[in-house]
Design a protein around this motif. Structure first.
Motif, PDB file in Angstrom:
ATOM      1  N   THR A 187       0.763  -1.153   0.097  1.00 34.26           N
ATOM      2  CA  THR A 187       0.091  -0.149   0.017  1.00 34.26           C
ATOM      3  C   THR A 187       0.960   1.293  -0.171  1.00 34.26           C
ATOM      4  OG1 THR A 187       0.029   0.034   2.356  1.00 34.26           O
ATOM      5  CG2 THR A 187      -1.698  -1.366   1.385  1.00 34.26           C
ATOM      6  N   PRO A 188       0.469   2.387  -0.206  1.00 33.85           N
ATOM      7  CA  PRO A 188       1.320   3.612  -0.196  1.00 33.85           C
ATOM      8  C   PRO A 188       1.885   3.946   0.777  1.00 33.85           C
ATOM      9  CG  PRO A 188      -0.918   3.973  -1.269  1.00 33.85           C
ATOM     10  CD  PRO A 188      -1.138   2.668  -0.829  1.00 33.85           C
ATOM     11  N   ILE A 215      -0.626   5.594 -10.426  1.00 36.30           N
ATOM     12  CA  ILE A 215      -0.136   6.918  -9.676  1.00 36.30           C
ATOM     13  C   ILE A 215       0.915   6.558  -8.633  1.00 36.30           C
ATOM     14  CG2 ILE A 215      -1.178   8.703  -8.148  1.00 36.30           C
ATOM     15  CD1 ILE A 215      -2.149   8.845 -10.997  1.00 36.30           C
ATOM     16  N   TYR A 216       0.515   5.589  -7.657  1.00 33.67           N
ATOM     17  CA  TYR A 216       1.522   5.247  -6.633  1.00 33.67           C
ATOM     18  C   TYR A 216       2.932   4.883  -7.149  1.00 33.67           C
ATOM     19  CZ  TYR A 216      -2.603   5.988  -3.611  1.00 33.67           C
ATOM     20  OH  TYR A 216      -3.593   6.438  -2.968  1.00 33.67           O
ATOM     21  N   HIS A 217       2.803   3.893  -8.117  1.00 33.06           N
ATOM     22  CA  HIS A 217       3.845   3.395  -8.855  1.00 33.06           C
ATOM     23  C   HIS A 217       4.782   4.801  -9.265  1.00 33.06           C
ATOM     24  CE1 HIS A 217       1.863  -0.269  -9.283  1.00 33.06           C
ATOM     25  NE2 HIS A 217       2.911  -0.603  -8.885  1.00 33.06           N
ATOM     26  N   SER A 218       4.218   5.889  -9.790  1.00 39.10           N
ATOM     27  CA  SER A 218       4.872   6.958 -10.283  1.00 39.10           C
ATOM     28  C   SER A 218       5.707   7.845  -9.007  1.00 39.10           C
ATOM     29  CB  SER A 218       3.727   7.919 -10.994  1.00 39.10           C
ATOM     30  OG  SER A 218       4.185   9.188 -10.818  1.00 39.10           O
ATOM     31  N   ARG A 219       4.597   7.639  -8.022  1.00 40.95           N
ATOM     32  CA  ARG A 219       5.503   8.444  -6.869  1.00 40.95           C
ATOM     33  C   ARG A 219       6.664   7.396  -6.305  1.00 40.95           C
ATOM     34  NH1 ARG A 219      -0.052   9.784  -3.414  1.00 40.95           N
ATOM     35  NH2 ARG A 219      -0.744  11.228  -4.838  1.00 40.95           N
ATOM     36  N   LEU A 220       6.419   6.363  -6.173  1.00 43.52           N
ATOM     37  CA  LEU A 220       7.310   5.576  -5.802  1.00 43.52           C
ATOM     38  C   LEU A 220       8.736   5.660  -6.832  1.00 43.52           C
ATOM     39  CD1 LEU A 220       8.478   2.869  -3.916  1.00 43.52           C
ATOM     40  CD2 LEU A 220       7.761   1.445  -5.715  1.00 43.52           C
ATOM     41  N   LYS A 221       8.502   5.659  -8.087  1.00 41.45           N
ATOM     42  CA  LYS A 221       9.672   5.829  -8.840  1.00 41.45           C
ATOM     43  C   LYS A 221      10.591   6.980  -8.588  1.00 41.45           C
ATOM     44  CE  LYS A 221       9.811   5.731 -13.329  1.00 41.45           C
ATOM     45  NZ  LYS A 221      11.095   6.125 -13.877  1.00 41.45           N
ATOM     46  N   LYS A 222       9.905   8.002  -8.258  1.00 41.15           N
ATOM     47  CA  LYS A 222      10.546   9.159  -7.805  1.00 41.15           C
ATOM     48  C   LYS A 222      11.459   9.175  -6.301  1.00 41.15           C
ATOM     49  CE  LYS A 222       7.301  12.485  -9.930  1.00 41.15           C
ATOM     50  NZ  LYS A 222       6.350  11.720 -10.209  1.00 41.15           N
ATOM     51  N   GLU A 232       0.408  -6.512 -13.629  1.00 39.14           N
ATOM     52  CA  GLU A 232      -0.561  -6.422 -13.593  1.00 39.14           C
ATOM     53  C   GLU A 232      -1.461  -5.236 -14.088  1.00 39.14           C
ATOM     54  OE1 GLU A 232       1.190  -7.826 -11.187  1.00 39.14           O
ATOM     55  OE2 GLU A 232       0.048  -9.297 -10.222  1.00 39.14           O
ATOM     56  N   SER A 233      -0.764  -3.839 -13.828  1.00 38.44           N
ATOM     57  CA  SER A 233      -1.456  -2.443 -14.151  1.00 38.44           C
ATOM     58  C   SER A 233      -1.383  -2.545 -15.580  1.00 38.44           C
ATOM     59  CB  SER A 233      -0.264  -1.485 -13.671  1.00 38.44           C
ATOM     60  OG  SER A 233      -0.520  -1.599 -12.003  1.00 38.44           O
ATOM     61  N   ILE A 234      -0.530  -3.203 -16.509  1.00 41.64           N
ATOM     62  CA  ILE A 234      -0.458  -2.726 -17.802  1.00 41.64           C
ATOM     63  C   ILE A 234      -1.601  -3.750 -18.838  1.00 41.64           C
ATOM     64  CG2 ILE A 234       0.899  -2.791 -20.109  1.00 41.64           C
ATOM     65  CD1 ILE A 234       1.465  -0.429 -17.607  1.00 41.64           C
ATOM     66  N   THR A 235      -2.801  -3.371 -18.970  1.00 47.01           N
ATOM     67  CA  THR A 235      -3.677  -4.229 -19.841  1.00 47.01           C
ATOM     68  C   THR A 235      -3.975  -3.757 -21.231  1.00 47.01           C
ATOM     69  OG1 THR A 235      -5.268  -2.598 -18.787  1.00 47.01           O
ATOM     70  CG2 THR A 235      -4.759  -4.816 -17.445  1.00 47.01           C
ATOM     71  N   GLY A 247       5.610   8.610 -15.745  1.00 46.75           N
ATOM     72  CA  GLY A 247       6.726   7.935 -14.872  1.00 46.75           C
ATOM     73  C   GLY A 247       6.673   7.110 -14.102  1.00 46.75           C
ATOM     74  N   ALA A 248       5.513   6.011 -14.317  1.00 39.55           N
ATOM     75  CA  ALA A 248       5.240   5.130 -13.398  1.00 39.55           C
ATOM     76  C   ALA A 248       6.057   3.627 -13.701  1.00 39.55           C
ATOM     77  CB  ALA A 248       3.667   4.794 -13.553  1.00 39.55           C
ATOM     78  N   ALA A 249       6.849   3.857 -14.717  1.00 37.00           N
ATOM     79  CA  ALA A 249       7.368   2.376 -15.213  1.00 37.00           C
ATOM     80  C   ALA A 249       8.764   2.741 -15.758  1.00 37.00           C
ATOM     81  CB  ALA A 249       6.556   1.598 -15.978  1.00 37.00           C
ATOM     82  N   ASP A 250       9.543   1.574 -15.442  1.00 36.80           N
ATOM     83  CA  ASP A 250      10.835   1.646 -16.227  1.00 36.80           C
ATOM     84  C   ASP A 250      10.871   0.315 -16.967  1.00 36.80           C
ATOM     85  OD1 ASP A 250      12.784   3.449 -14.821  1.00 36.80           O
ATOM     86  OD2 ASP A 250      12.057   2.313 -13.400  1.00 36.80           O
ATOM     87  N   VAL A 251      10.193  -0.611 -16.787  1.00 37.78           N
ATOM     88  CA  VAL A 251      10.050  -1.955 -17.332  1.00 37.78           C
ATOM     89  C   VAL A 251       8.531  -2.512 -17.323  1.00 37.78           C
ATOM     90  CG1 VAL A 251      10.990  -4.281 -17.197  1.00 37.78           C
ATOM     91  CG2 VAL A 251      12.334  -2.334 -16.240  1.00 37.78           C
TER      92      VAL A 251
END
Ligand SMILES: [Mg+2]
Length: 361
Positions: A187-188, A215-222, A232-235, A247-251
């Motif tokens: 969780t965030p 959104i949270y993935h983008s925050r984490l990436k920073k 799972e997020s990429i459908t 900016g939520a993903a590198d891979v």
């Protein structure tokens, strides 16, 4: 025309545990169509329970049988089928089963191996392995074996509060390419726990937050230096574009079944390439049929990271294909025969069969 379906239940050699729970067998839906002497196959990546996503075997059968199958009656190009099926919202795994049936069919009609029919291929897939959560001694033993077999990347499943597994694995194997997959368990408020993983020099952290999140993935990436991988997020290609935009993903872990088939997965791979990202091909513990599709896709030039396409001897004592893939020095070569190149072991199919029937289209 008719499509045959088969529901099979193949026991795993050892139970497979992720943050969703433990599975003891793979219950797969397989599809077959025969037309003008050409026999094509595919597999839905759904399972009996809607745990990875909202789809399961029952919803896949409903969507295919009641809505989508009629769109393949004239055996259209896979992209034409996807266009026709646009009115069916979601249900990517069900659609992918038909879309990939068409890819196998058309590559066989064109007398080409699937891996060459879909695009520019390097001719082999780089192979990593996914190790489920277990007692640490057992995991270390599995990793040691995997490393000695030449796997190019080791991935371990983790869950919130089980980050100690990563420390133990890293202590025992300081130099291996290692990644972790949380299947959306965080969780965030767990940002500090995730930031703490930076110290283990991971290739990436896969899907820390739930499957509907960007959104949270983008925050984490920073906040972290470890690359973030989305599964799972990429459908869809649209979701992939959004993920890179914010900016939520590198891979991206491409599972053609989750994304709705090869047509859309090719777009996702291209979007990643345009954005300086990386992609690899994941697995859903498929039988040899689903795996043949994954290996064909994983051999594409666009796929630049080792995937989870380890051979089935790791999971099943006996597959439902006569020629299961074998790995050599961390690579698997697709078969050069037309289409997916695997041959069905009818005896094995019967042995694992739970249910079978036909869908008229
Ligand atoms: Mg994953």
């Amino acid at each position: 025309m008719q499509i045959n379906f088969y529901r099979v239940r193949i026991p795993f050699l050892r139970p497979f545990t992720t943050s969703f729970g433990t599975e003891n067998y793979r219950e797969a839906l397989l599809f077959r169509l025969v037309h003008d002497g050409i026999e094509a196959y595919s597999e839905a990546v759904t399972s009996p329970i809607p745990d990875y996503g909202y789809e399961d075997n029952a919803t896949a059968m409903h969507i295919i049988g009641d809505f989508a199958a009629k769109y393949i009656s004239d055996l259209p190009d896979p992209s034409v089928f996807m266009e026709r099926a646009r009115g069916i919202k979601g249900h990517n795994m069900a659609k992918a089963a038909l879309e990939m049936l068409l890819w196998d069919y058309h590559s066989k009609v064109n007398d080409q191996p699937l891996y060459r029919y879909i695009g520019k291929s390097r001719g082999y897939a780089n192979v990593g392995i996914s190790i489920g959560m277990a007692k640490i001694e057992e995991m270390l033993e599995q990793i040691e074996k995997a490393v000695s077999m030449g796997y190019k990347r080791i991935k371990i499943k983790i869950a919130r509060g089980r980050e100690g597994l990563v420390r133990e694995v890293r202590d025992a194997f300081p130099d291996i390419p290692l990644s972790v997959d949380a299947n959306g368990d965080y969780t965030p408020s767990d940002m500090p726990r995730l930031k703490d993983l930076d110290r283990y020099d991971l290739e990436y952290i896969e899907q820390p937050f739930p499957g509907d999140d960007l959104i949270y993935h983008s925050r984490l990436k920073k906040e972290i230096s470890t690359p973030v991988c989305l599964d799972e997020s990429i459908t869809s290609a649209d979701k992939a574009r959004k993920a890179f935009d914010i900016g939520a993903a590198d891979v991206i872990n491409i599972k053609p079944g989750r994304i709705g088939g090869f047509t859309e997965s090719l777009k996702v791979a291209e979007i990643a390439r345009e954005n300086g990202g990386h992609v690899w091909v994941g697995g859903m513990l498929e039988t040899g049929i689903g795996r043949a599709f994954n290996i064909a896709f994983a051999s594409l030039d666009l796929v630049d990271y080792p995937g989870d396409t380890s051979p089935n001897e790791k999971y099943f004592s006996r597959d439902i294909v006569k020629n299961p893939f074998r790995m050599k020095n961390g690579i698997i070569e697709p078969y050069h025969d037309p289409g997916i190149g695997v041959r069905i072991d009818e005896e094995s199919l019967l042995r694992y069969l739970v249910d079978a029937g036909t869908i008229s289209v």
